[in-house]
Design an enzyme around this catalytic site. Structure first.
Site, PDB file in Angstrom:
ATOM      1  N   TYR A  72       0.842  -1.207   0.000  1.00  0.00           N
ATOM      2  CA  TYR A  72       0.000   0.000   0.000  1.00  0.00           C
ATOM      3  C   TYR A  72       0.878   1.259   0.000  1.00  0.00           C
ATOM      4  CZ  TYR A  72      -3.923   3.082   1.021  1.00  0.00           C
ATOM      5  OH  TYR A  72      -4.876   4.061   0.935  1.00  0.00           O
ATOM      6  N   PHE A 124      -7.518  19.896 -24.418  1.00  0.00           N
ATOM      7  CA  PHE A 124      -8.224  18.634 -24.666  1.00  0.00           C
ATOM      8  C   PHE A 124      -9.571  18.670 -23.932  1.00  0.00           C
ATOM      9  CE2 PHE A 124      -9.187  14.134 -23.774  1.00  0.00           C
ATOM     10  CZ  PHE A 124      -9.387  13.757 -25.084  1.00  0.00           C
ATOM     11  N   ASP A 125     -10.536  17.865 -24.387  1.00  0.00           N
ATOM     12  CA  ASP A 125     -11.896  17.983 -23.832  1.00  0.00           C
ATOM     13  C   ASP A 125     -11.977  17.749 -22.322  1.00  0.00           C
ATOM     14  OD1 ASP A 125     -11.364  15.358 -24.516  1.00  0.00           O
ATOM     15  OD2 ASP A 125     -13.437  14.843 -24.921  1.00  0.00           O
ATOM     16  N   ASP A 215       0.405  19.534 -20.759  1.00  0.00           N
ATOM     17  CA  ASP A 215      -0.470  18.369 -20.855  1.00  0.00           C
ATOM     18  C   ASP A 215       0.263  17.422 -21.796  1.00  0.00           C
ATOM     19  OD1 ASP A 215      -2.314  16.459 -21.483  1.00  0.00           O
ATOM     20  OD2 ASP A 215      -3.908  17.830 -22.060  1.00  0.00           O
ATOM     21  N   ALA A 217       0.331  14.016 -22.755  1.00  0.00           N
ATOM     22  CA  ALA A 217      -0.054  12.680 -23.235  1.00  0.00           C
ATOM     23  C   ALA A 217       0.845  12.164 -24.365  1.00  0.00           C
ATOM     24  CB  ALA A 217      -1.515  12.704 -23.678  1.00  0.00           C
ATOM     25  N   LYS A 258      -0.962   6.832 -23.552  1.00  0.00           N
ATOM     26  CA  LYS A 258      -0.545   7.118 -24.923  1.00  0.00           C
ATOM     27  C   LYS A 258       0.946   6.813 -25.078  1.00  0.00           C
ATOM     28  CE  LYS A 258      -4.458   9.752 -24.532  1.00  0.00           C
ATOM     29  NZ  LYS A 258      -5.253   9.882 -23.308  1.00  0.00           N
ATOM     30  N   HIS A 450     -20.201  13.701 -25.565  1.00  0.00           N
ATOM     31  CA  HIS A 450     -19.967  12.765 -26.670  1.00  0.00           C
ATOM     32  C   HIS A 450     -19.861  11.310 -26.229  1.00  0.00           C
ATOM     33  CE1 HIS A 450     -16.032  14.071 -25.242  1.00  0.00           C
ATOM     34  NE2 HIS A 450     -15.514  12.978 -25.727  1.00  0.00           N
TER      35      HIS A 450
HETATM   36  N1  F0G Z   1      -4.848  15.268 -22.481  1.00  0.00           N
HETATM   37  C1  F0G Z   1      -4.815  14.880 -23.760  1.00  0.00           C
HETATM   38  C2  F0G Z   1      -4.064  15.688 -24.756  1.00  0.00           C
HETATM   39  C3  F0G Z   1      -5.514  13.726 -24.147  1.00  0.00           C
HETATM   40  O1  F0G Z   1      -5.482  13.360 -25.418  1.00  0.00           O
HETATM   41  C4  F0G Z   1      -6.211  12.981 -23.160  1.00  0.00           C
HETATM   42  C5  F0G Z   1      -6.948  11.780 -23.525  1.00  0.00           C
HETATM   43  C6  F0G Z   1      -6.194  13.423 -21.847  1.00  0.00           C
HETATM   44  C7  F0G Z   1      -5.508  14.576 -21.532  1.00  0.00           C
HETATM   45  C8  F0G Z   1      -6.927  12.698 -20.757  1.00  0.00           C
HETATM   46  O2  F0G Z   1      -6.296  11.513 -20.445  1.00  0.00           O
HETATM   47  O3  F0G Z   1      -7.905   9.686 -21.065  1.00  0.00           O
HETATM   48  O4  F0G Z   1      -5.984   9.272 -19.530  1.00  0.00           O
HETATM   49  O5  F0G Z   1      -7.913  10.590 -18.773  1.00  0.00           O
HETATM   50  N2  F0G Z   1      -7.192  11.468 -24.700  1.00  0.00           N
HETATM   51  C9  F0G Z   1      -7.851  10.271 -25.179  1.00  0.00           C
HETATM   52  C10 F0G Z   1      -8.046  10.379 -26.655  1.00  0.00           C
HETATM   53  C11 F0G Z   1      -9.073   9.883 -24.432  1.00  0.00           C
HETATM   54  O6  F0G Z   1      -8.744   9.517 -27.209  1.00  0.00           O
HETATM   55  O7  F0G Z   1      -7.477  11.270 -27.282  1.00  0.00           O
HETATM   56  P1  F0G Z   1      -7.072  10.207 -19.927  1.00  0.00           P
END
Ligand code: F0G
Length: 458
Positions: A72, A124-125, A215, A217, A258, A450
């Site tokens: 843990y 990102f969304d 950010d 990814a 990613k 979405h």
């Molecule tokens: N930032 C970026 C640029 C992303 O592309 C994503 C996720 C996230 C943050 C959030 O990360 O999914 O681990 O919580 N992108 C995926 C996509 C979902 O399909 O582009 P997460």
């Protein structure tokens, strides 16, 4: 003759995928309310919904999983990951989270308050969602070139420094908690940000005394483009480039699903101890103790290994060349796509593709539906449905660009699958003028709609 590129791996384990008939797909899609997120994966032949968590781990990652320490507190897997973050990204402070949006949730709980303004490049969304959920505003400062799919620019994901500076001129500094730079810029088409641009953003941040968060990814794909496109970086290793990139950041949020090639995981990394200490409190509340944060020890081990593999040139080269392979095939067929091609996906320009369907009838979603019906290929809409309603006026937002994104999982599909996808899309393209009706929304969530939206054909 120049040797062609070839994958930097060979395959040790395979997973069966199934074809289906058009009639079956029509029934399944109707049941799924025309939302491709509602389809079970066995109803999809080539799944390009996302490159997130869908990559194939290496033998070394699987071996690392077997050595996971599930304690843990204070597990050796945590220490492995902490060391990997320090060695590759240069941060002293680090918190594991279960995925990228969890990292956003924890960090923004510390940094973002009601009325704040967070400038960045095509947030990102989920990033935007976490900002707007806190009644703050995300201001997009992406360069104009990103909004035309035919304009060529080596670093189309970059921040327009003038637009960024204008934010600092227009709003009181106390309302701007940080700048966020998304590398690569996903929503603009997996487009990279140049080192020069990261340096310029750093300069503005220093001028106004605010931190810069990346950010991250697809940070390694971003580094690949710096190496292959930006003057002065051709002879540097990806790891050297990554180290320089993060010298311009105060912190990062990471979706490890990613570029770190794991199926689940994320983290926050910081240079500032005070912010880290505040984030620890939220991490414990939302994610788990600070030495696992929602991840199993085995998953942290696989992630530590993945960060290393994901920042090797060979891995990135075969990945990005496969994306370009699909892009070139589509171009050959005359299909309009965002150019230059992105790092993780080909973004099909739905506006230019389906000229008989209006934005109000969600043309990008209509195209994604047609592609699935044609061949069982699942892409994702990055358009008006994903853009959500304006949080204040509640009107639909219609973004400049409407895409169907064909995101390619890492080390998962072969180029024969890419050929299959290209022909499927060509067949839809050949009958594009017959596609006149789009879809309408029947039911939607107030934010990030979405994922669960229910649609009907018009
Ligand atoms: N930032 C970026 C640029 C992303 O592309 C994503 C996720 C996230 C943050 C959030 O990360 O999914 O681990 O919580 N992108 C995926 C996509 C979902 O399909 O582009 P997460």
């Amino acid at each position: 003759m120049n040797l062609p590129y070839a994958e930097s791996y060979k395959i040790k384990m395979v997973e069966a995928i199934k074809t289906s008939t058009r009639q079956e797909r029509e029934e399944w899609l109707k049941e799924a309310k025309y939302n491709l997120f509602n389809l079970s994966s066995d109803k999809v032949f080539v799944d390009l919904l996302t490159d997130s968590g869908t990559g194939a781990m290496s033998d070394k990652q699987w071996a690392a999983m077997m050595l996971g320490d599930e304690s843990y507190a204070g597990s050796s897997s945590y220490t492995n990951l902490k060391n990997s973050v320090k060695n590759i990204l240069g941060f002293d402070y680090f918190l594991p989270t279960h995925q990228g949006r969890a990292a956003e949730n924890v960090l923004f709980s510390v940094l973002v308050k009601e009325g704040d303004i967070v400038p960045g490049n095509s947030h990102f969304d989920t990033t935007k969602g976490h900002i707007e959920f806190r009644k703050a505003e995300a201001i997009d400062c992406t360069i104009d070139e990103a909004f035309s799919t035919t304009v060529l620019h080596d670093f189309k994901g970059s921040v327009d420094v003038q637009k960024l500076e204008n934010v600092f001129i227009s709003y009181p500094i106390e309302r701007i908690p940080f700048i966020i730079v998304t590398i690569t810029n996903n929503n603009a088409g997996g487009q990279p940000v140049s080192m020069q641009n990261l340096r310029e953003v750093r300069k503005i941040a220093d001028k106004y005394g605010v931190p810069v968060i990346f950010d991250s990814a697809r940070f390694a794909e971003n580094a690949y483009f710096i190496k292959t496109r930006e003057a002065g970086y051709a002879d540097k290793t990806i790891k050297q480039i990554v180290a320089e990139m993060y010298s311009y950041a105060d912190g990062m949020t990471m979706s490890s699903k990613k570029d770190a090639i794991v199926n689940i995981g994320g983290f926050i990394a910081l240079k500032n101890k005070a912010i880290y200490e505040k984030a620890c409190v939220y991490n414990i509340m939302f994610e788990g103790f600070i030495t696992y944060g929602g991840m199993a020890g085995r998953d942290m081990n696989a992630l530590a290994q993945g960060l290393d593999e994901g920042t090797e040139f060979e891995t990135l080269h075969s990945r990005i060349q496969q994306v370009a392979y699909l892009g070139n095939k589509l171009k050959e067929y005359g299909i309009p796509v965002q150019e230059p091609f992105g790092g993780h996906a080909i973004f099909v320009d739905a506006k230019r593709f389906l000229q008989n369907v209006s934005a109000e009838e969600f043309r990008a979603q209509t195209l994604a539906i047609e592609l699935y019906l044609e061949a069982g290929v699942r892409g994702v809409e990055i358009g008006a449905i994903m853009a959500d309603r304006d949080p204040i006026t509640r009107e639909n937002r219609f973004p400049e660009l409407e895409f169907v994104r064909l995101a390619i999982p890492r080390r998962t599909y072969t180029n024969n699958h890419m050929n299959y996808v290209a022909v499927a899309l060509k067949n839809v393209f050949d009958r594009r003028n017959e596609i006149k009706n789009g879809v309408k929304i029947v039911k939607e969530a107030p934010i990030l709609r979405h994922f669960t939206v229910e649609l009907d054909k018009i």
